[in-house]
Design a protein around this motif. Structure first.
Motif, short mmCIF file in Angstrom:
data_model
loop_
_atom_site.label_atom_id
_atom_site.label_comp_id
_atom_site.label_asym_id
_atom_site.label_seq_id
_atom_site.Cartn_x
_atom_site.Cartn_y
_atom_site.Cartn_z
N PHE A 160 6.31 -1.68 11.77
CA PHE A 160 6.92 -0.39 11.47
C PHE A 160 6.61 -0.05 10.02
CE2 PHE A 160 9.31 -2.47 14.74
CZ PHE A 160 9.70 -1.48 15.62
N ARG A 161 6.36 1.24 9.75
CA ARG A 161 6.12 1.63 8.37
C ARG A 161 6.78 2.97 8.07
NH1 ARG A 161 -0.35 3.30 8.01
NH2 ARG A 161 -0.17 5.30 9.13
N SER A 162 7.18 3.11 6.80
CA SER A 162 7.81 4.33 6.32
C SER A 162 7.56 4.45 4.83
CB SER A 162 9.31 4.31 6.61
OG SER A 162 9.95 5.43 6.03
N ARG A 163 7.51 5.67 4.34
CA ARG A 163 7.38 5.87 2.89
C ARG A 163 8.70 5.61 2.17
NH1 ARG A 163 2.23 5.43 1.27
NH2 ARG A 163 0.83 6.83 2.42
N GLY A 164 9.81 5.71 2.88
CA GLY A 164 11.12 5.42 2.30
C GLY A 164 11.81 4.33 3.08
N PHE A 165 12.60 3.51 2.41
CA PHE A 165 13.21 2.36 3.08
C PHE A 165 14.06 2.79 4.27
CE2 PHE A 165 17.04 -0.32 3.47
CZ PHE A 165 16.44 -1.46 3.99
N PHE A 166 14.81 3.89 4.14
CA PHE A 166 15.72 4.29 5.21
C PHE A 166 15.04 5.11 6.31
CE2 PHE A 166 18.74 3.28 1.81
CZ PHE A 166 19.62 2.46 2.49
N GLY A 167 13.71 5.23 6.24
CA GLY A 167 12.97 5.86 7.32
C GLY A 167 12.64 7.31 7.04
N ASP A 192 -7.06 2.55 9.38
CA ASP A 192 -5.93 3.48 9.41
C ASP A 192 -4.71 2.94 8.68
OD1 ASP A 192 -5.27 1.45 11.14
OD2 ASP A 192 -4.91 2.73 12.89
N GLY A 193 -4.88 1.77 8.02
CA GLY A 193 -3.81 1.21 7.22
C GLY A 193 -2.83 0.34 7.97
N TRP A 194 -3.02 0.13 9.27
CA TRP A 194 -2.12 -0.70 10.06
C TRP A 194 -2.64 -2.14 10.12
CZ3 TRP A 194 2.55 0.53 12.29
CH2 TRP A 194 2.92 1.88 12.26
N TYR A 234 10.65 5.65 10.47
CA TYR A 234 9.59 4.69 10.66
C TYR A 234 8.74 5.05 11.87
CZ TYR A 234 11.55 1.39 7.26
OH TYR A 234 11.98 0.78 6.10
N GLU A 235 7.44 4.81 11.76
CA GLU A 235 6.56 4.86 12.92
C GLU A 235 6.21 3.44 13.30
OE1 GLU A 235 2.76 6.67 11.91
OE2 GLU A 235 3.21 6.44 9.78
N GLU A 236 5.87 3.22 14.56
CA GLU A 236 5.70 1.85 15.07
C GLU A 236 4.37 1.66 15.78
OE1 GLU A 236 6.52 4.01 18.66
OE2 GLU A 236 7.62 4.07 16.76
N ARG A 237 4.01 0.38 15.90
CA ARG A 237 2.81 0.00 16.65
C ARG A 237 2.97 -1.46 17.09
NH1 ARG A 237 -3.15 1.25 14.34
NH2 ARG A 237 -2.28 3.35 14.61
N ILE A 238 2.48 -1.78 18.27
CA ILE A 238 2.39 -3.17 18.70
C ILE A 238 1.12 -3.76 18.10
CG2 ILE A 238 2.07 -4.72 20.67
CD1 ILE A 238 3.74 -2.77 22.34
N VAL A 239 1.26 -4.89 17.38
CA VAL A 239 0.11 -5.46 16.67
C VAL A 239 -0.29 -6.84 17.19
CG1 VAL A 239 0.54 -4.14 14.57
CG2 VAL A 239 1.62 -6.38 14.85
N LEU A 240 0.53 -7.44 18.07
CA LEU A 240 0.18 -8.74 18.66
C LEU A 240 0.91 -8.86 19.99
CD1 LEU A 240 -1.30 -11.52 18.16
CD2 LEU A 240 0.92 -12.36 17.35
N GLU A 241 0.15 -9.21 21.05
CA GLU A 241 0.75 -9.41 22.37
C GLU A 241 -0.12 -10.38 23.16
OE1 GLU A 241 0.82 -5.78 24.71
OE2 GLU A 241 -0.80 -4.95 23.49
N ASP A 261 0.81 -1.21 0.00
CA ASP A 261 0.00 0.00 0.00
C ASP A 261 0.85 1.27 0.00
OD1 ASP A 261 -2.44 1.32 -0.06
OD2 ASP A 261 -2.60 1.43 2.13
N GLY A 262 1.98 1.20 -0.73
CA GLY A 262 2.82 2.38 -0.84
C GLY A 262 3.79 2.58 0.30
#
Length: 502
Positions: free
Chosen positions: A214-221, A277-279, A223-230, A194-195
């Motif tokens: 973690f996601r970023s529009r560019g490979f080198f950052g 929200d795309g996460w 990055y923003e983060e989120r916990i998705v499984l715990e 998704d880009g």
């Protein structure tokens, strides 16, 4: 469990650090194999629930001389499995050598010899990405503090599209020390969706951690983060480290491990979707599921990696691995059934943990009984063979040739800190040089040993609690050996290895 559901774990044994890929209607999985050979197991499924072991990608570990003796927690760490340019690719980090890569035109090979892509200490958990839109290629890896003094960060590189080299010196693209509450960030898997560039990576430690995205529009950052499984309020501790896969119909699924002490890292399957929200949303709103609807894929017959073996022609099945690179003549082929292991001479016959010629398979995660028939075909005093539970501590039961030529049933063990084995029960005669050996593995991997030397099964010694190594679950093993000395020391023949659910 109804026909329309599955129950976790889908692989209830130590298939550590799994990664998964889909090619057409087929799914493939590989896992860490550490210092055992052959390495890099290859599993196949059509429904993500039922898996079979179809081979190994790594015949021997390299450099060969470094793996001539057991290095149980070293070797192949956290591989990544990908399909690109009509080839399968596996990247992994050896914490003592660096990042390796192999590839093959088909999952069963032939696989190339390991190519050292990046040399260095502490380089682990490597994963490539080929950006199909731009034609560029990337690599991300984590760090082992035990070798490098560095951890909790991910380093990224641009990579040659043919996977043979890196195009820059690398850059830290995610620094876990800068994220409040995060520690031991490792095991990254790299994707485009998704880009965004996505890194799915665990943190918090193998027994207690969580899965991050973690996601970023560019490979080198950046990055923003989120916990998705715990874990949340479930009984699944440390649910993390694995791979995302999409079915032909567009369903998303996440395969990950759970650390279960002596059983090692068992494999779970979680539903996955993408929120508004795309996460990614993994499991039941971020908590692991135990029972869930099966993937919308054609029904498959029940299947699991093989365990039983009749050793036809003296050959052993794919489920077996040596504790180090094998030598010539350890197992000899012949015209009948049965595994004929040479009683290898060793100055370390008192400690199975340091022997390379132990033939092992994974300890099942559910109660069962392991049974095998043994004939000691050796007249050498001190020659011995048996069935073992092997870990940081070990115990085995089998036959040994006495100084007077008689065969004795022996049962021995060693604690984790012990340098040599001791008797777990008093030896008794085995008049025919034959025995049926049995280990009943109960809840908590508590093992009860017994043997039949002609008068029925009789229990032997106290309960033995199986223990893992640091990163590797306990193993079942077959071994034949003899004290050091000149000449050939004979052999032992194992027949009808069986694992029966309790």
């Amino acid at each position: 469990m109804s026909a329309g559901t599955y129950t976790n774990p889908v692989l209830d044994a130590d298939w550590s650090d799994p990664d998964v890929v889909r090619v057409g209607d087929d799914f493939y999985l590989t896992a860490s194999s550490f210092g055992r050979a052959p390495g890099l197991p290859l599993l196949h499924s059509r429904d993500l629930v039922n898996w079979t072991l179809v081979g190994h990608a790594l015949e021997r570990l390299e450099p060969a001389e470094e793996f001539a003796t057991p290095r149980h927690d070293c070797g192949v760490w956290a591989p990544s499995l990908r399909y690109h340019d009509e080839r399968f690719w596996i990247f992994w980090g050896d914490p003592d050598q660096g990042v390796f890569q192999i590839n093959a035109p088909g999952i069963r090979g032939p696989w190339t010899r390991p190519h050292l892509l990046k040399a260095g200490k502490g380089l682990i958990d490597a994963c490539p990405l080929w950006d199909e839109e731009t034609g560029e290629a990337y690599l991300v890896h984590a760090w082992a503090k035990s070798r490098s003094g560095v951890k909790n960060r991910l380093t990224g590189h641009r990579m040659r599209p043919d996977g043979t080299g890196l195009l820059d010196e690398g850059k830290v693209i995610v620094d876990g020390d800068r994220i409040p509450g995060w520690f031991t960030l490792e095991g990254p898997k790299l994707y485009r969706h998704d880009g965004w560039f996505w890194i799915l990576a665990p943190a918090g430690g193998v027994e207690t951690g969580w899965q991050g995205a973690f996601r970023s529009r560019g490979f080198f950052g950046p990055y923003e983060e989120r916990i998705v499984l715990e874990q949340k309020d479930t009984e699944v501790n440390g649910p993390h480290q694995g791979g995302w896969v999409r079915t032909p119909s567009g369903e998303d699924w996440f395969v990950h491990f759970q650390q279960r002490g002596p059983y090692g890292r068992v494999v779970h399957l979680q539903p996955m979707s993408w929120g508004p929200d795309g996460w990614p949303v993994v499991g039941d709103d971020g908590a692991p599921v135990t029972v869930h609807r099966r993937p919308a894929l054609p029904p498959q017959p029940p299947a699991a990696p093989a365990t039983d073996d009749d050793f036809p022609g003296g050959r052993f099945g794919r489920q077996w691995q040596w504790t180090a690179n094998p030598g010539e003549g350890w197992a000899t082929q012949h015209s009948g059934d049965g595994l004929r292991l040479t009683c290898l001479r060793s100055a370390h016959a008192h400690d199975l943990r340091v022997l390379p010629n132990v033939l092992t398979q994974r300890l099942p995660g559910t109660p069962c009984a392991a049974e095998v028939e043994l004939r000691l075909d050796s007249d050498e005093p001190g020659a011995r063979a048996g069935l073992a539970v092997l870990g940081d501590a070990f115990s085995w039961i089998g036959l040994q040739r006495g100084p007077d030529g008689t065969a004795q049933l022996v049962h021995r063990f060693a604690e984790g800190a012990a340098e040599a084995e001791r008797d777990a029960a008093r030896p008794r005669l085995a008049p025919e040089g034959r025995a049926r050996l049995r280990i009943d593995i109960g809840p908590g991997a508590r093992c009860r040993f017994s043997a039949d030397t002609g008068d029925g099964f009789r229990p032997s010694g106290p309960v033995f609690a199986a223990t893992p190594w640091r990163w590797v679950g306990a193993l079942l093993g077959l071994v034949a050996l003899a004290p050091s000395g000149p000449g050939h020391a004979g052999a032992a023949t194992f027949t009808r290895f069986r694992l029966t659910p309790s």
